[in-house]
Design a protein around this motif. Structure first.
Motif, PDB file in Angstrom:
ATOM      1  N   ILE A  40     -35.077   0.175   3.730  1.00 55.44           N
ATOM      2  CA  ILE A  40     -35.244  -1.258   3.464  1.00 55.44           C
ATOM      3  C   ILE A  40     -36.723  -1.598   3.332  1.00 55.44           C
ATOM      4  N   LYS A  41     -37.542  -1.060   4.223  1.00 61.99           N
ATOM      5  CA  LYS A  41     -38.986  -1.304   4.181  1.00 61.99           C
ATOM      6  C   LYS A  41     -39.564  -0.817   2.855  1.00 61.99           C
ATOM      7  N   ASN A  42     -39.197   0.379   2.425  1.00 68.10           N
ATOM      8  CA  ASN A  42     -39.691   0.921   1.154  1.00 68.10           C
ATOM      9  C   ASN A  42     -39.240   0.064  -0.025  1.00 68.10           C
ATOM     10  N   TYR A  43     -37.989  -0.368  -0.005  1.00 66.98           N
ATOM     11  CA  TYR A  43     -37.441  -1.211  -1.074  1.00 66.98           C
ATOM     12  C   TYR A  43     -38.244  -2.505  -1.189  1.00 66.98           C
ATOM     13  N   ILE A  44     -38.523  -3.130  -0.051  1.00 71.75           N
ATOM     14  CA  ILE A  44     -39.266  -4.399  -0.050  1.00 71.75           C
ATOM     15  C   ILE A  44     -40.690  -4.193  -0.547  1.00 71.75           C
ATOM     16  N   GLU A  45     -41.345  -3.136  -0.062  1.00 76.82           N
ATOM     17  CA  GLU A  45     -42.729  -2.883  -0.468  1.00 76.82           C
ATOM     18  C   GLU A  45     -42.842  -2.576  -1.955  1.00 76.82           C
ATOM     19  N   GLU A  46     -41.871  -1.856  -2.515  1.00 75.47           N
ATOM     20  CA  GLU A  46     -41.895  -1.519  -3.942  1.00 75.47           C
ATOM     21  C   GLU A  46     -41.770  -2.757  -4.817  1.00 75.47           C
ATOM     22  N   ARG A  47     -41.051  -3.757  -4.355  1.00 73.62           N
ATOM     23  CA  ARG A  47     -40.788  -4.934  -5.173  1.00 73.62           C
ATOM     24  C   ARG A  47     -41.608  -6.157  -4.768  1.00 73.62           C
ATOM     25  N   SER A  48     -42.537  -6.004  -3.857  1.00 72.31           N
ATOM     26  CA  SER A  48     -43.288  -7.163  -3.369  1.00 72.31           C
ATOM     27  C   SER A  48     -44.145  -7.797  -4.467  1.00 72.31           C
ATOM     28  N   GLY A  49     -44.578  -7.012  -5.464  1.00 69.85           N
ATOM     29  CA  GLY A  49     -45.370  -7.568  -6.559  1.00 69.85           C
ATOM     30  C   GLY A  49     -44.588  -8.509  -7.450  1.00 69.85           C
ATOM     31  N   VAL A  54     -43.757 -13.941  -2.213  1.00 65.68           N
ATOM     32  CA  VAL A  54     -45.007 -13.288  -1.832  1.00 65.68           C
ATOM     33  C   VAL A  54     -46.103 -13.622  -2.832  1.00 65.68           C
ATOM     34  N   LYS A  55     -45.778 -13.510  -4.102  1.00 65.19           N
ATOM     35  CA  LYS A  55     -46.758 -13.653  -5.180  1.00 65.19           C
ATOM     36  C   LYS A  55     -46.979 -15.112  -5.578  1.00 65.19           C
ATOM     37  N   GLY A  56     -45.957 -15.906  -5.477  1.00 62.11           N
ATOM     38  CA  GLY A  56     -46.033 -17.282  -5.942  1.00 62.11           C
ATOM     39  C   GLY A  56     -45.432 -17.409  -7.334  1.00 62.11           C
ATOM     40  N   ILE A  57     -45.169 -18.628  -7.747  1.00 58.86           N
ATOM     41  CA  ILE A  57     -44.567 -18.889  -9.051  1.00 58.86           C
ATOM     42  C   ILE A  57     -45.658 -19.413  -9.973  1.00 58.86           C
ATOM     43  N   GLU A  59     -47.519 -21.626 -12.581  1.00 61.66           N
ATOM     44  CA  GLU A  59     -47.356 -23.067 -12.813  1.00 61.66           C
ATOM     45  C   GLU A  59     -46.495 -23.366 -14.039  1.00 61.66           C
ATOM     46  N   ASP A  60     -46.625 -22.574 -15.096  1.00 62.23           N
ATOM     47  CA  ASP A  60     -45.866 -22.856 -16.321  1.00 62.23           C
ATOM     48  C   ASP A  60     -44.380 -22.531 -16.177  1.00 62.23           C
ATOM     49  N   LYS A  61     -43.994 -21.759 -15.165  1.00 60.18           N
ATOM     50  CA  LYS A  61     -42.586 -21.398 -14.970  1.00 60.18           C
ATOM     51  C   LYS A  61     -41.968 -22.068 -13.746  1.00 60.18           C
ATOM     52  N   ASN A  62     -42.720 -22.895 -13.066  1.00 60.03           N
ATOM     53  CA  ASN A  62     -42.247 -23.541 -11.849  1.00 60.03           C
ATOM     54  C   ASN A  62     -41.424 -24.776 -12.207  1.00 60.03           C
ATOM     55  N   PRO A  63     -40.113 -24.744 -11.968  1.00 67.41           N
ATOM     56  CA  PRO A  63     -39.281 -25.906 -12.306  1.00 67.41           C
ATOM     57  C   PRO A  63     -39.472 -27.067 -11.331  1.00 67.41           C
ATOM     58  N   PHE A  64     -40.155 -26.849 -10.218  1.00 63.66           N
ATOM     59  CA  PHE A  64     -40.301 -27.884  -9.200  1.00 63.66           C
ATOM     60  C   PHE A  64     -41.692 -28.527  -9.194  1.00 63.66           C
TER      61      PHE A  64
END
Length: 73
Positions: A40-49, A54-57, A59-64
């Motif tokens: 699980i830790k490896n899965y999360i770390e691989e996809r954190s980017g 983690v990264k944020g949305i 501004e041009d794609k943020n519906p809110f």
């Protein structure tokens, strides 16, 4: 639809439900927590980017994002 309360069932019905649940659980494949947690830790770390939490949305794609502001004069 009526809600089912276990406390209201006769003892025989409770035992039948318990046996049925145990039959389901006995067929489950079990793994050690230490191995699963590492995966699980490896899965999360691989996809954190790619994770917007983690990264944020962008501004041009943020519906809110706010469309504009209100100015009271």
């Amino acid at each position: 639809m009526l809600a089912l309360h276990i406390e209201d069932l006769p003892e025989k019905e409770k035992l039948k439900m318990e046996v049925e649940q145990l039959r389901k659980e006995v067929t489950l494949q079990r793994q050690q927590v230490s191995k699963c947690s590492e995966e699980i830790k490896n899965y999360i770390e691989e996809r954190s980017g790619e994770d917007p939490l983690v990264k944020g949305i962008p501004e041009d794609k943020n519906p809110f994002k706010e469309k504009g502001s209100c100015i009271i004069s």
